[in-house]
Design a protein around this motif. Structure first.
Motif, PDB file in Angstrom:
ATOM      1  N   LEU A   1       7.934  -6.602 -12.862  1.00 39.24           N
ATOM      2  CA  LEU A   1       7.164  -7.707 -12.281  1.00 39.24           C
ATOM      3  C   LEU A   1       6.373  -7.326 -11.027  1.00 39.24           C
ATOM      4  N   GLY A   2       6.619  -6.147 -10.479  1.00 38.17           N
ATOM      5  CA  GLY A   2       5.822  -5.673  -9.348  1.00 38.17           C
ATOM      6  C   GLY A   2       6.294  -6.141  -7.983  1.00 38.17           C
ATOM      7  N   TYR A   3       7.606  -6.160  -7.750  1.00 36.88           N
ATOM      8  CA  TYR A   3       8.123  -6.498  -6.429  1.00 36.88           C
ATOM      9  C   TYR A   3       9.253  -5.543  -6.068  1.00 36.88           C
ATOM     10  N   GLY A   4       9.609  -5.527  -4.803  1.00 36.66           N
ATOM     11  CA  GLY A   4      10.697  -4.662  -4.371  1.00 36.66           C
ATOM     12  C   GLY A   4      10.994  -4.830  -2.901  1.00 36.66           C
ATOM     13  N   THR A   5      11.823  -3.941  -2.405  1.00 39.17           N
ATOM     14  CA  THR A   5      12.239  -3.932  -1.012  1.00 39.17           C
ATOM     15  C   THR A   5      11.601  -2.740  -0.329  1.00 39.17           C
ATOM     16  N   ILE A   6      11.050  -2.978   0.859  1.00 38.37           N
ATOM     17  CA  ILE A   6      10.551  -1.856   1.654  1.00 38.37           C
ATOM     18  C   ILE A   6      11.488  -1.643   2.836  1.00 38.37           C
ATOM     19  N   ILE A   7      11.696  -0.377   3.166  1.00 34.42           N
ATOM     20  CA  ILE A   7      12.527  -0.005   4.301  1.00 34.42           C
ATOM     21  C   ILE A   7      11.660   0.821   5.229  1.00 34.42           C
ATOM     22  N   VAL A   8      11.357   0.255   6.397  1.00 35.58           N
ATOM     23  CA  VAL A   8      10.516   0.939   7.376  1.00 35.58           C
ATOM     24  C   VAL A   8      11.444   1.692   8.329  1.00 35.58           C
ATOM     25  N   THR A   9      11.282   3.012   8.376  1.00 32.83           N
ATOM     26  CA  THR A   9      12.089   3.841   9.259  1.00 32.83           C
ATOM     27  C   THR A   9      11.193   4.362  10.376  1.00 32.83           C
ATOM     28  N   GLY A  10      11.579   4.032  11.601  1.00 32.88           N
ATOM     29  CA  GLY A  10      10.832   4.491  12.765  1.00 32.88           C
ATOM     30  C   GLY A  10      11.519   5.662  13.433  1.00 32.88           C
ATOM     31  N   THR A  11      10.831   6.293  14.367  1.00 37.18           N
ATOM     32  CA  THR A  11      11.448   7.383  15.109  1.00 37.18           C
ATOM     33  C   THR A  11      12.673   6.849  15.840  1.00 37.18           C
ATOM     34  N   GLY A  12      13.673   7.685  15.937  1.00 37.89           N
ATOM     35  CA  GLY A  12      14.914   7.236  16.552  1.00 37.89           C
ATOM     36  C   GLY A  12      15.889   6.675  15.535  1.00 37.89           C
ATOM     37  N   GLY A  13      15.508   6.647  14.272  1.00 39.32           N
ATOM     38  CA  GLY A  13      16.408   6.225  13.214  1.00 39.32           C
ATOM     39  C   GLY A  13      16.478   4.734  12.963  1.00 39.32           C
ATOM     40  N   THR A  14      15.621   3.942  13.600  1.00 41.46           N
ATOM     41  CA  THR A  14      15.652   2.500  13.348  1.00 41.46           C
ATOM     42  C   THR A  14      15.148   2.217  11.932  1.00 41.46           C
ATOM     43  N   LYS A  15      15.899   1.356  11.220  1.00 37.81           N
ATOM     44  CA  LYS A  15      15.519   0.990   9.857  1.00 37.81           C
ATOM     45  C   LYS A  15      15.450  -0.520   9.760  1.00 37.81           C
ATOM     46  N   GLU A  16      14.355  -1.003   9.209  1.00 39.02           N
ATOM     47  CA  GLU A  16      14.150  -2.438   8.976  1.00 39.02           C
ATOM     48  C   GLU A  16      13.889  -2.633   7.494  1.00 39.02           C
ATOM     49  N   THR A  17      14.587  -3.593   6.898  1.00 40.31           N
ATOM     50  CA  THR A  17      14.488  -3.859   5.468  1.00 40.31           C
ATOM     51  C   THR A  17      13.824  -5.206   5.224  1.00 40.31           C
ATOM     52  N   PHE A  18      12.902  -5.247   4.254  1.00 41.94           N
ATOM     53  CA  PHE A  18      12.200  -6.474   3.899  1.00 41.94           C
ATOM     54  C   PHE A  18      12.198  -6.594   2.378  1.00 41.94           C
ATOM     55  N   ASP A  19      12.767  -7.697   1.884  1.00 43.29           N
ATOM     56  CA  ASP A  19      12.971  -7.898   0.450  1.00 43.29           C
ATOM     57  C   ASP A  19      11.851  -8.697  -0.215  1.00 43.29           C
ATOM     58  N   GLN A  20      11.752  -8.506  -1.515  1.00 43.71           N
ATOM     59  CA  GLN A  20      10.884  -9.284  -2.403  1.00 43.71           C
ATOM     60  C   GLN A  20       9.408  -9.246  -1.994  1.00 43.71           C
ATOM     61  N   ILE A  21       8.944  -8.060  -1.682  1.00 41.27           N
ATOM     62  CA  ILE A  21       7.552  -7.836  -1.314  1.00 41.27           C
ATOM     63  C   ILE A  21       6.746  -7.519  -2.570  1.00 41.27           C
ATOM     64  N   ALA A  22       5.594  -8.138  -2.697  1.00 40.49           N
ATOM     65  CA  ALA A  22       4.705  -7.844  -3.822  1.00 40.49           C
ATOM     66  C   ALA A  22       4.076  -6.463  -3.621  1.00 40.49           C
ATOM     67  N   SER A  23       4.010  -5.690  -4.657  1.00 35.32           N
ATOM     68  CA  SER A  23       3.393  -4.350  -4.671  1.00 35.32           C
ATOM     69  C   SER A  23       3.906  -3.449  -3.539  1.00 35.32           C
ATOM     70  N   PRO A  24       5.203  -3.180  -3.495  1.00 30.14           N
ATOM     71  CA  PRO A  24       5.736  -2.363  -2.401  1.00 30.14           C
ATOM     72  C   PRO A  24       5.239  -0.919  -2.409  1.00 30.14           C
ATOM     73  N   LEU A  25       4.959  -0.382  -3.596  1.00 31.01           N
ATOM     74  CA  LEU A  25       4.448   0.990  -3.655  1.00 31.01           C
ATOM     75  C   LEU A  25       3.049   1.087  -3.049  1.00 31.01           C
ATOM     76  N   GLU A  26       2.239   0.054  -3.232  1.00 26.46           N
ATOM     77  CA  GLU A  26       0.907   0.021  -2.622  1.00 26.46           C
ATOM     78  C   GLU A  26       1.025  -0.074  -1.098  1.00 26.46           C
ATOM     79  N   PHE A  27       1.986  -0.858  -0.622  1.00 29.55           N
ATOM     80  CA  PHE A  27       2.214  -0.964   0.821  1.00 29.55           C
ATOM     81  C   PHE A  27       2.549   0.413   1.394  1.00 29.55           C
ATOM     82  N   ARG A  28       3.477   1.113   0.729  1.00 27.78           N
ATOM     83  CA  ARG A  28       3.850   2.461   1.174  1.00 27.78           C
ATOM     84  C   ARG A  28       2.649   3.400   1.135  1.00 27.78           C
ATOM     85  N   SER A  29       1.859   3.354   0.071  1.00 24.63           N
ATOM     86  CA  SER A  29       0.672   4.225  -0.039  1.00 24.63           C
ATOM     87  C   SER A  29      -0.317   3.962   1.085  1.00 24.63           C
TER      88      SER A  29
END
Length: 153
Positions: A119-147
């Motif tokens: 269906l084209g949705y998923g979870t993105i995990i943004v990792t910043g310097t220092g090891g901070t990780k933020e998770t965001f669920d049910q995002i449309a086109s997560p691979l495009e966001f990453r690209s």
């Protein structure tokens, strides 16, 4: 004016925007279907028709509550990539936001279930310097966001 537009820096422009996926309305749809099915069976004037009508009304109430909650979540969630930062804001009263400079992004992870891939949705995990990780669920086109993040690093 959106949260992201209000918080742009000088000479910062939005390159890409993403939204929540329509899948956040799935509970609402299922409750509505349950309400319709039980309502249809309650008209058969059988012994349990009053119980079925009560279940139908209860499912309709759950659909209404779930629909309002999902609609607010959908309308108050913003995901953007600018020429300088990754900006994410979720929520209205209880707000969760993330602002990371592109130079401070170590990685963008994507998790997708089988249904998410179809269906084209998923979870993105943004990792910043220092090891901070933020998770965001049910995002449309997560691979495009990453690209888009990777293309603007």
């Amino acid at each position: 004016m959106s949260f992201i537009e209000k918080n742009l820096l000088t000479n910062e422009v939005i390159i890409y925007r993403a939204n929540m996926h329509w899948i956040i309305f799935l509970n609402t749809i299922l409750y509505l279907l349950l309400s319709l099915i039980t309502c249809a069976f309650s008209f058969k004037q059988t012994e349990g028709s009053q119980l079925l009508l009560a279940i139908s009304l209860l499912a309709l109430l759950f659909a209404l509550i779930s629909g309002i909650n999902s609609f607010i979540r959908y309308k108050t969630s913003e995901f953007a990539i600018t020429n300088k930062r990754v900006l994410i804001k979720i929520g209205f009263i209880q707000r969760h936001s993330l602002e990371v400079l592109l130079t401070k992004v170590e990685g963008i992870g994507v998790n997708q279930s089988i249904m998410g891939r179809i269906l084209g949705y998923g979870t993105i995990i943004v990792t910043g310097t220092g090891g901070t990780k933020e998770t965001f669920d049910q995002i449309a086109s997560p691979l495009e966001f990453r690209s888009q993040v990777q293309a603007n690093l």
